[in-house]
Design a protein around this motif. Structure first.
Motif, PDB file in Angstrom:
ATOM      1  N   HIS A 134     -68.911  15.940   4.396  1.00 40.57           N
ATOM      2  CA  HIS A 134     -70.120  15.443   5.060  1.00 40.57           C
ATOM      3  C   HIS A 134     -71.388  16.008   4.428  1.00 40.57           C
ATOM      4  CE1 HIS A 134     -72.677  13.895   8.219  1.00 40.57           C
ATOM      5  NE2 HIS A 134     -73.160  15.114   8.431  1.00 40.57           N
ATOM      6  N   SER A 135     -72.291  15.113   4.050  1.00 44.46           N
ATOM      7  CA  SER A 135     -73.617  15.493   3.575  1.00 44.46           C
ATOM      8  C   SER A 135     -74.571  15.510   4.760  1.00 44.46           C
ATOM      9  CB  SER A 135     -74.120  14.500   2.519  1.00 44.46           C
ATOM     10  OG  SER A 135     -75.512  14.685   2.297  1.00 44.46           O
ATOM     11  N   THR A 136     -75.044  16.708   5.113  1.00 43.80           N
ATOM     12  CA  THR A 136     -75.972  16.809   6.233  1.00 43.80           C
ATOM     13  C   THR A 136     -77.340  16.252   5.862  1.00 43.80           C
ATOM     14  OG1 THR A 136     -76.574  19.064   5.576  1.00 43.80           O
ATOM     15  CG2 THR A 136     -74.779  18.826   7.170  1.00 43.80           C
ATOM     16  N   ASP A 137     -77.713  16.338   4.587  1.00 44.92           N
ATOM     17  CA  ASP A 137     -79.007  15.817   4.142  1.00 44.92           C
ATOM     18  C   ASP A 137     -79.085  14.304   4.308  1.00 44.92           C
ATOM     19  OD1 ASP A 137     -79.772  18.354   3.452  1.00 44.92           O
ATOM     20  OD2 ASP A 137     -79.303  18.133   1.331  1.00 44.92           O
ATOM     21  N   ALA A 138     -78.024  13.607   3.905  1.00 45.34           N
ATOM     22  CA  ALA A 138     -78.008  12.144   3.939  1.00 45.34           C
ATOM     23  C   ALA A 138     -77.335  11.591   5.187  1.00 45.34           C
ATOM     24  CB  ALA A 138     -77.303  11.601   2.704  1.00 45.34           C
ATOM     25  N   ASN A 139     -76.690  12.484   5.965  1.00 45.76           N
ATOM     26  CA  ASN A 139     -75.904  12.068   7.137  1.00 45.76           C
ATOM     27  C   ASN A 139     -74.878  11.000   6.743  1.00 45.76           C
ATOM     28  OD1 ASN A 139     -75.062  12.138   9.814  1.00 45.76           O
ATOM     29  ND2 ASN A 139     -76.481  10.526  10.435  1.00 45.76           N
ATOM     30  N   LYS A 140     -74.151  11.297   5.665  1.00 46.56           N
ATOM     31  CA  LYS A 140     -73.101  10.404   5.196  1.00 46.56           C
ATOM     32  C   LYS A 140     -71.806  11.196   5.023  1.00 46.56           C
ATOM     33  CE  LYS A 140     -76.132   7.086   2.861  1.00 46.56           C
ATOM     34  NZ  LYS A 140     -76.444   6.386   1.591  1.00 46.56           N
ATOM     35  N   THR A 141     -70.686  10.475   5.084  1.00 47.02           N
ATOM     36  CA  THR A 141     -69.397  11.154   5.132  1.00 47.02           C
ATOM     37  C   THR A 141     -68.335  10.399   4.342  1.00 47.02           C
ATOM     38  OG1 THR A 141     -69.936  11.924   7.374  1.00 47.02           O
ATOM     39  CG2 THR A 141     -67.624  12.077   6.689  1.00 47.02           C
ATOM     40  N   ASP A 142     -67.457  11.156   3.693  1.00 50.48           N
ATOM     41  CA  ASP A 142     -66.196  10.631   3.164  1.00 50.48           C
ATOM     42  C   ASP A 142     -65.071  11.255   3.986  1.00 50.48           C
ATOM     43  OD1 ASP A 142     -67.507   9.243   1.172  1.00 50.48           O
ATOM     44  OD2 ASP A 142     -66.999  10.644  -0.432  1.00 50.48           O
ATOM     45  N   ILE A 143     -64.140  10.432   4.446  1.00 50.14           N
ATOM     46  CA  ILE A 143     -62.976  10.931   5.186  1.00 50.14           C
ATOM     47  C   ILE A 143     -61.715  10.405   4.513  1.00 50.14           C
ATOM     48  CG2 ILE A 143     -61.723  10.972   7.372  1.00 50.14           C
ATOM     49  CD1 ILE A 143     -64.366  10.622   8.812  1.00 50.14           C
ATOM     50  N   SER A 144     -60.822  11.316   4.172  1.00 50.26           N
ATOM     51  CA  SER A 144     -59.601  10.906   3.476  1.00 50.26           C
ATOM     52  C   SER A 144     -58.392  11.658   3.995  1.00 50.26           C
ATOM     53  CB  SER A 144     -59.730  11.144   1.961  1.00 50.26           C
ATOM     54  OG  SER A 144     -59.897  12.521   1.682  1.00 50.26           O
ATOM     55  N   THR A 145     -57.229  11.035   3.829  1.00 51.98           N
ATOM     56  CA  THR A 145     -55.954  11.733   3.953  1.00 51.98           C
ATOM     57  C   THR A 145     -55.573  12.182   2.551  1.00 51.98           C
ATOM     58  OG1 THR A 145     -55.235  10.411   5.844  1.00 51.98           O
ATOM     59  CG2 THR A 145     -53.515  11.523   4.567  1.00 51.98           C
ATOM     60  N   GLU A 146     -55.428  13.493   2.372  1.00 49.69           N
ATOM     61  CA  GLU A 146     -55.122  14.078   1.064  1.00 49.69           C
ATOM     62  C   GLU A 146     -53.666  14.520   1.012  1.00 49.69           C
ATOM     63  OE1 GLU A 146     -57.387  14.794  -1.661  1.00 49.69           O
ATOM     64  OE2 GLU A 146     -58.776  13.442  -0.615  1.00 49.69           O
ATOM     65  N   ARG A 147     -53.023  14.295  -0.146  1.00 46.45           N
ATOM     66  CA  ARG A 147     -51.664  14.766  -0.379  1.00 46.45           C
ATOM     67  C   ARG A 147     -51.561  15.310  -1.801  1.00 46.45           C
ATOM     68  NH1 ARG A 147     -48.473   9.336   1.761  1.00 46.45           N
ATOM     69  NH2 ARG A 147     -48.791   9.682   4.004  1.00 46.45           N
ATOM     70  N   TYR A 148     -50.914  16.461  -1.960  1.00 51.13           N
ATOM     71  CA  TYR A 148     -50.703  17.043  -3.282  1.00 51.13           C
ATOM     72  C   TYR A 148     -49.254  17.506  -3.418  1.00 51.13           C
ATOM     73  CZ  TYR A 148     -55.722  17.655  -2.385  1.00 51.13           C
ATOM     74  OH  TYR A 148     -57.036  17.467  -2.002  1.00 51.13           O
ATOM     75  N   ILE A 149     -48.711  17.353  -4.614  1.00 52.36           N
ATOM     76  CA  ILE A 149     -47.401  17.910  -4.960  1.00 52.36           C
ATOM     77  C   ILE A 149     -47.647  19.059  -5.930  1.00 52.36           C
ATOM     78  CG2 ILE A 149     -45.150  17.462  -5.996  1.00 52.36           C
ATOM     79  CD1 ILE A 149     -45.521  14.508  -5.254  1.00 52.36           C
ATOM     80  N   PHE A 150     -47.216  20.254  -5.577  1.00 53.00           N
ATOM     81  CA  PHE A 150     -47.573  21.437  -6.355  1.00 53.00           C
ATOM     82  C   PHE A 150     -46.873  21.522  -7.707  1.00 53.00           C
ATOM     83  CE2 PHE A 150     -48.023  22.853  -1.807  1.00 53.00           C
ATOM     84  CZ  PHE A 150     -49.405  22.655  -1.769  1.00 53.00           C
ATOM     85  N   SER A 151     -45.691  20.950  -7.824  1.00 54.41           N
ATOM     86  CA  SER A 151     -44.920  21.099  -9.064  1.00 54.41           C
ATOM     87  C   SER A 151     -45.539  20.357 -10.241  1.00 54.41           C
ATOM     88  CB  SER A 151     -43.477  20.620  -8.854  1.00 54.41           C
ATOM     89  OG  SER A 151     -43.456  19.243  -8.512  1.00 54.41           O
ATOM     90  N   ASN A 152     -46.203  19.228  -9.981  1.00 53.12           N
ATOM     91  CA  ASN A 152     -46.793  18.469 -11.098  1.00 53.12           C
ATOM     92  C   ASN A 152     -48.259  18.127 -10.871  1.00 53.12           C
ATOM     93  OD1 ASN A 152     -46.576  16.548  -9.089  1.00 53.12           O
ATOM     94  ND2 ASN A 152     -45.509  15.024 -10.349  1.00 53.12           N
ATOM     95  N   GLU A 153     -48.875  18.715  -9.826  1.00 49.89           N
ATOM     96  CA  GLU A 153     -50.284  18.524  -9.508  1.00 49.89           C
ATOM     97  C   GLU A 153     -50.626  17.073  -9.181  1.00 49.89           C
ATOM     98  OE1 GLU A 153     -52.912  20.452 -12.248  1.00 49.89           O
ATOM     99  OE2 GLU A 153     -51.906  22.381 -12.059  1.00 49.89           O
ATOM    100  N   ALA A 154     -49.617  16.303  -8.746  1.00 51.18           N
ATOM    101  CA  ALA A 154     -49.887  14.941  -8.290  1.00 51.18           C
ATOM    102  C   ALA A 154     -50.819  15.008  -7.081  1.00 51.18           C
ATOM    103  CB  ALA A 154     -48.590  14.231  -7.919  1.00 51.18           C
ATOM    104  N   SER A 155     -51.717  14.011  -6.983  1.00 48.24           N
ATOM    105  CA  SER A 155     -52.777  14.072  -5.984  1.00 48.24           C
ATOM    106  C   SER A 155     -53.074  12.677  -5.458  1.00 48.24           C
ATOM    107  CB  SER A 155     -54.030  14.689  -6.622  1.00 48.24           C
ATOM    108  OG  SER A 155     -55.143  14.619  -5.773  1.00 48.24           O
ATOM    109  N   TYR A 156     -53.116  12.564  -4.128  1.00 45.15           N
ATOM    110  CA  TYR A 156     -53.332  11.280  -3.452  1.00 45.15           C
ATOM    111  C   TYR A 156     -54.474  11.416  -2.462  1.00 45.15           C
ATOM    112  CZ  TYR A 156     -52.203   7.957   0.413  1.00 45.15           C
ATOM    113  OH  TYR A 156     -52.245   7.044   1.435  1.00 45.15           O
ATOM    114  N   GLY A 157     -55.336  10.403  -2.381  1.00 42.38           N
ATOM    115  CA  GLY A 157     -56.383  10.374  -1.384  1.00 42.38           C
ATOM    116  C   GLY A 157     -56.549   8.971  -0.836  1.00 42.38           C
ATOM    117  N   HIS A 158     -56.459   8.825   0.482  1.00 40.38           N
ATOM    118  CA  HIS A 158     -56.627   7.527   1.138  1.00 40.38           C
ATOM    119  C   HIS A 158     -57.878   7.609   2.005  1.00 40.38           C
ATOM    120  CE1 HIS A 158     -55.578   3.684   2.918  1.00 40.38           C
ATOM    121  NE2 HIS A 158     -55.723   4.218   4.126  1.00 40.38           N
ATOM    122  N   TYR A 159     -58.926   6.880   1.605  1.00 40.84           N
ATOM    123  CA  TYR A 159     -60.237   6.971   2.243  1.00 40.84           C
ATOM    124  C   TYR A 159     -60.437   5.847   3.253  1.00 40.84           C
ATOM    125  CZ  TYR A 159     -61.530  10.391  -1.295  1.00 40.84           C
ATOM    126  OH  TYR A 159     -61.584  11.506  -2.094  1.00 40.84           O
TER     127      TYR A 159
END
Length: 287
Positions: free
Chosen positions: A78-103
């Motif tokens: 959340h940016s308090t200056d702009a009053n705007k937000t990104d909201i995501s479900t984050e998932r990571y796999i530690f063995s290969n640094e795979a990364s998922y974000g659903h916004y």
């Protein structure tokens, strides 16, 4: 220095991502049973690498995180200056640094002019970006998606990444903050390994009692901020033995100094480890 929303928008996009190393262990034999026991590192400011090792240990240890396999959480940016937000479900796999974000909300970094949900997935080799389930060829959306997947993963495992090979660490004394005396470390990267003329710089404020980083200053060379002038204040929660920075407040410098309230607030909630994610099922519906 005037830092605008543009700086906020790329705050998560400019970090050098390096390979994590596992925390070393000693083997303890108890009769016929062999146990692996984390060895508490020495905390000695005369040897800054021991301080970084102590930080790893205090956070729960890389081996413990590795055994958990993966993580999922809700990320509110959340940016308090702009009053705007990104909201995501984050998932990571530690063995290969795979990364998922659903916004489900994306007003700052992630294609703010696009309607619907945006999904980013880095499988350890390449990143794909989808809008409402359909792959997009939007160049900017794909570039931002690739950066965010790697950067968001970095922020989550930052206490372990700081002790990677190629970091240059210097102890720079103590400073009192909010009634506590902190040990300060300057951490940057070896340009011979990064190939960059300007590398990220961190000034870490390490609590010598908890061995956690309560505050740090950092630079943003990607946006021409070559000195560590952006402040990050972290608050931690113990989640299954891992000390996770579940609230992160960021302060941007201005000609009048720093504001009393943060310019950017990030929160991590609903943290869950060991969901059995693989590169094949990482993009499956949220559990």
């Amino acid at each position: 220095m005037k830092l605008t929303l543009k700086i906020l928008s790329v705050l998560a996009l400019s970090l050098f991502i390096s390979c994590a190393e596992k925390t070393k262990k000693e083997v303890k034999k108890t009769g016929a049973v062999v146990e692996e026991v984390e060895k508490a590192p020495i905390y000695d400011t005369n040897d800054p690498q021991t301080v970084l090792a102590a930080i790893e240990y205090a956070h729960g240890g890389w081996n413990d995180l590795w055994k958990k396999g993966d993580v999922q959480y809700t990320y509110n940016y959340h940016s308090t200056d702009a009053n705007k937000t990104d909201i995501s479900t984050e998932r990571y796999i530690f063995s290969n640094e795979a990364s998922y974000g659903h916004y489900t909300k994306h007003e700052i970094n992630v294609m703010p002019d696009v309607e619907g949900n945006v999904t980013q997935c880095f499988d350890g080799e390449k990143t794909v970006v989808l809008i409402n389930g359909e792959k997009t060829d939007n160049p900017q959306g794909n570039v931002v998606g690739d950066f965010l997947r790697k950067a968001n993963y970095f922020w989550f495992v930052m206490p372990y990444k700081l002790n990677d090979q190629g970091t240059i660490t210097t102890y720079i004394g103590q400073e009192e903050l909010n009634g506590k005396t902190y040990d300060k470390l300057n951490v940057t990267y070896d340009p011979k390994l990064t190939g960059k003329e300007e590398n990220d710089i961190y000034i870490l404020y390490v609590n010598p009692e908890t061995k956690l980083i309560d505050r740090f200053f950092f630079s943003l060379p990607f946006m021409g901020v070559n000195e560590p002038v952006i402040i990050a204040d972290y608050e931690y929660s113990d989640v299954e033995g891992q000390m996770i920075a579940t609230k992160r407040n960021y302060y941007m410098p201005s000609p009048n100094g720093y504001a009393d309230s943060p310019n950017l607030v990030q929160t991590l909630t609903d943290i869950k480890f060991n969901s059995g994610f693989t590169t094949d099922n990482l993009m499956a519906a949220s559990k």
